[in-house]
Design an enzyme around this catalytic site. Structure first.
Site, PDB file in Angstrom:
ATOM      1  CG  ASP A   1      -2.132   0.841   1.112  1.00  0.00           C
ATOM      2  OD1 ASP A   1      -2.003   1.975   0.620  1.00  0.00           O
ATOM      3  OD2 ASP A   1      -3.220   0.392   1.526  1.00  0.00           O
TER       4      ASP A   1
ATOM      5  CB  THR B   1      -6.733   2.128  -0.100  1.00  0.00           C
ATOM      6  OG1 THR B   1      -5.748   2.997   0.456  1.00  0.00           O
ATOM      7  CG2 THR B   1      -6.428   0.693   0.280  1.00  0.00           C
TER       8      THR B   1
ATOM      9  CG  ASN C   1     -10.414   4.632  -0.013  1.00  0.00           C
ATOM     10  OD1 ASN C   1     -10.155   3.728  -0.795  1.00  0.00           O
ATOM     11  ND2 ASN C   1      -9.483   5.252   0.686  1.00  0.00           N
TER      12      ASN C   1
ATOM     13  CG  ASP D   1     -11.982  -3.306   5.850  1.00  0.00           C
ATOM     14  OD1 ASP D   1     -11.568  -2.491   5.005  1.00  0.00           O
ATOM     15  OD2 ASP D   1     -12.744  -2.976   6.787  1.00  0.00           O
TER      16      ASP D   1
ATOM     17  CG  ASP E   1      -1.855   4.004   2.952  1.00  0.00           C
ATOM     18  OD1 ASP E   1      -1.708   4.763   1.971  1.00  0.00           O
ATOM     19  OD2 ASP E   1      -2.850   4.071   3.701  1.00  0.00           O
TER      20      ASP E   1
ATOM     21  CG  HIS F   1      -2.901   8.173  -1.352  1.00  0.00           C
ATOM     22  ND1 HIS F   1      -4.155   7.652  -1.608  1.00  0.00           N
ATOM     23  CD2 HIS F   1      -2.528   7.673  -0.148  1.00  0.00           C
ATOM     24  CE1 HIS F   1      -4.517   6.867  -0.621  1.00  0.00           C
ATOM     25  NE2 HIS F   1      -3.559   6.853   0.285  1.00  0.00           N
TER      26      HIS F   1
END
Length: 549
Positions: A35, A74, A95, A160, A291, A482
């Site tokens: 990540d 992500t 997300n 998750d 991340d 990001h």
């Protein structure tokens, strides 16, 4: 002359890259996601890797990989890695997005999380029910199990959404970190039956580590980066600080977190005897610590340097464990998105236009102004942050919506930190990207089109200017992030490796959606080209080809 003849004869007997027999089909496919592992970060540290990443760099190296879409978050990024499809096809546009037909919570929020099933009621203490319900396409594991039910798919990740988006709809085991309760890994609520013994052992180790974290010394190569950068309110980042006991949040932003995820993956592979059954299995490993480090400390300090050293070692342990199984396997590694450092450090280093967003809610401010102008009450515009998708509120009369959209676009474009605004109607007229134009040259509209879904995306989509970080106050926990359409967030490395592979480097841009068809070809899995956006990448360094085996 005779010596030259003998040498030529002997050389003719040796296998060449073109004539060498192809490797056996892998019994285990391993996908590693790191990540926030940008291509810039990979380039910066690739000369320092000594373990796992060094070994993977001896295979097929694609340093100019792209998460080609604009929504470099992500969930969308992970949805591309093993589906072969961009977010416009996977349906994972961000997300979080807004569904104005959903009302939940005391604040009447319309928010929907990418990896949830909002139609189900979460257990007490849980914010949502984790589910792959929103993922509209099959993953590599889903496709493999459809034709080979004996294949097993195991997905383990620090988040998750990483485990769900790479694992898909038919995982045999799926485990991810639960930040809302005591430290440990949990699975989907609809999974019944006893958990593998590996999970209880992993959670016990994690609890002990969080309670009494071991010292993580600063690696020698990181000493030059151990410089404090003030961020306000008497706080600074940049210097490696020892993790405190019982600090689960600090644990996530440390190399120890990735180590825990890899340990569980290794233990599950051993307990389930992955790669030793009658069919090919899939092991997915989502390493999320980079991340959390990037968000909490930025990408250029001692913290990220120590994380890169730890990441390399963790991947090395994972590969060593796979070696011990003694079966043919192959590994792919990439990332869900890149990242950008905190503007306070970048400004010192000479990036003059690096800045924080001047308003935490420009969408709300513009919406209120439009409401006053048009005599509309209530929140005219809704969004999930200072950029991205913007929705016209349902209370706006239908005959005024076009006027609101036009005013919103004009006023948002007038904001000094906004680079572009596209309406849904404009994006629907943009053709879906093709291989005719390399993804590093796509105009902004095509980048946004690649992550636009008419049923989920906003009425407008907003892009901030380059180097503008959408975090107004860095003292609240996160200093960098990001999510932009700019190449520092889009570019990620893509690596393929299997034992005995002849290494090569491919400098031209490729996409993360190419990973699925590339892996599928090596295991003989047919994936119709019309169902995906990616293409197979040839991993044979010679005249042969791994595509169409």
């Amino acid at each position: 002359m005779r010596a030259h003849w003998i040498l030529a004869a002997l050389t003719a007997l040796l296998p060449t890259a073109a004539s060498a027999a192809p490797p056996p089909r892998p019994k285990l496919v391993v996908m590693i996601s790191v990540d926030q592992f940008s291509a810039d970060l990979f380039a910066e540290y690739r000369g320092t890797y000594t373990s796992g990443l060094k070994r993977l760099m001896q295979g097929g190296v694609f340093p100019a990989g792209y998460q080609s879409h604009a929504a470099t978050e992500t969930c969308p990024g992970h949805s591309t890695l093993l589906t072969g499809s961009r977010p416009a096809r996977t349906g994972i546009i961000a997300n979080d997005w807004l569904d104005l037909g959903v009302t939940r919570g005391k604040d009447s929020s319309h928010g929907v999380y990418c990896a949830e099933d909002e139609t189900k009621t979460p257990a007490p203490g849980q914010p949502y029910v984790v589910s792959p319900a929103h993922l509209r396409v099959p993953t590599l594991g889903d496709r493999l199990k459809a034709v080979s039910p004996q294949s097993r798919v195991v997905s383990v990740a620090g988040k998750d959404r990483a485990a769900v988006m790479m694992g898909g709809h038919t995982t045999d085991q799926i485990w991810f970190w639960d930040p809302s309760s005591k430290p440990g890994f949990v699975t989907l609520v609809d999974r019944t039956g006893p958990a593998p013994a590996a999970v209880a052992a992993a959670n016990a180790r994690v609890a002990a580590t969080v309670a009494r974290p071991p010292a993580v010394p600063l690696p020698p190569i990181c000493r030059g980066r151990d410089v404090a950068v003030p961020i306000g309110a008497g706080k600074s980042v940049g210097r490696l600080v020892a993790m405190k006991p019982n600090d689960a949040r600090g644990f996530r932003a440390s190399p120890l977190f990735d180590a825990a995820v890899a340990d569980l993956a290794i233990a599950l592979a051993d307990e389930m005897k992955l790669g030793r059954g009658p069919a090919t299995d899939v092991l997915i490993v989502g390493l999320s610590a980079s991340d959390y480090v990037g968000h909490t400390y930025g990408t250029e300090g001692a913290e990220m340097c120590a994380q890169q050293v730890g990441l390399d070692a963790t991947i090395g342990r994972l590969l060593a464990a796979l070696d011990r199984i003694g079966i043919p396997y192959e590994v792919a590694l990439s990332a869900d998105h890149g990242g950008f450092d905190l503007p306070e450090r970048l400004t010192v280093q000479g990036t003059a236009d690096a800045a924080r967003v001047s308003s935490a809610d420009p969408v709300g401010t513009v919406g209120k102004a439009i409401g006053r102008t048009l005599g509309l009450s209530g929140p005219v515009l809704l969004g999930t942050g200072p950029f991205g998708d913007v929705y016209v509120a349902r209370d706006v009369p239908a005959d005024r919506k076009a006027q609101v959209v036009a005013l919103a676009k004009a006023r948002l474009l007038a904001e000094p930190q906004v680079a572009a605004v596209f309406t849904a109607e404009e994006l629907l007229t943009v053709p879906s990207p093709t291989a005719a134009v390399p993804m590093d040259e796509w105009p902004l509209a095509q980048r946004f089109r690649a992550s636009f879904d008419a049923a989920r995306s906003g009425d407008l989509v907003v892009a901030l200017k380059p180097h503008v970080v959408p975090i107004a106050d860095p003292t609240k926990g996160y200093v960098a992030t990001h999510g932009s359409p700019w190449n520092y967030d889009r570019r990620v490395p893509i690596l393929f490796w299997y034992p005995g592979m002849t290494g090569f480097e491919h400098p031209l841009p490729v996409e993360t959606v190419d990973i699925l068809p590339t892996l599928a070809a090596t295991i003989g899995l047919d994936v119709p080209a019309a169902e995906i956006d990616g293409r197979c990448l040839d991993l044979d360094a010679g005249a042969g080809s791994t595509c169409g085996r």
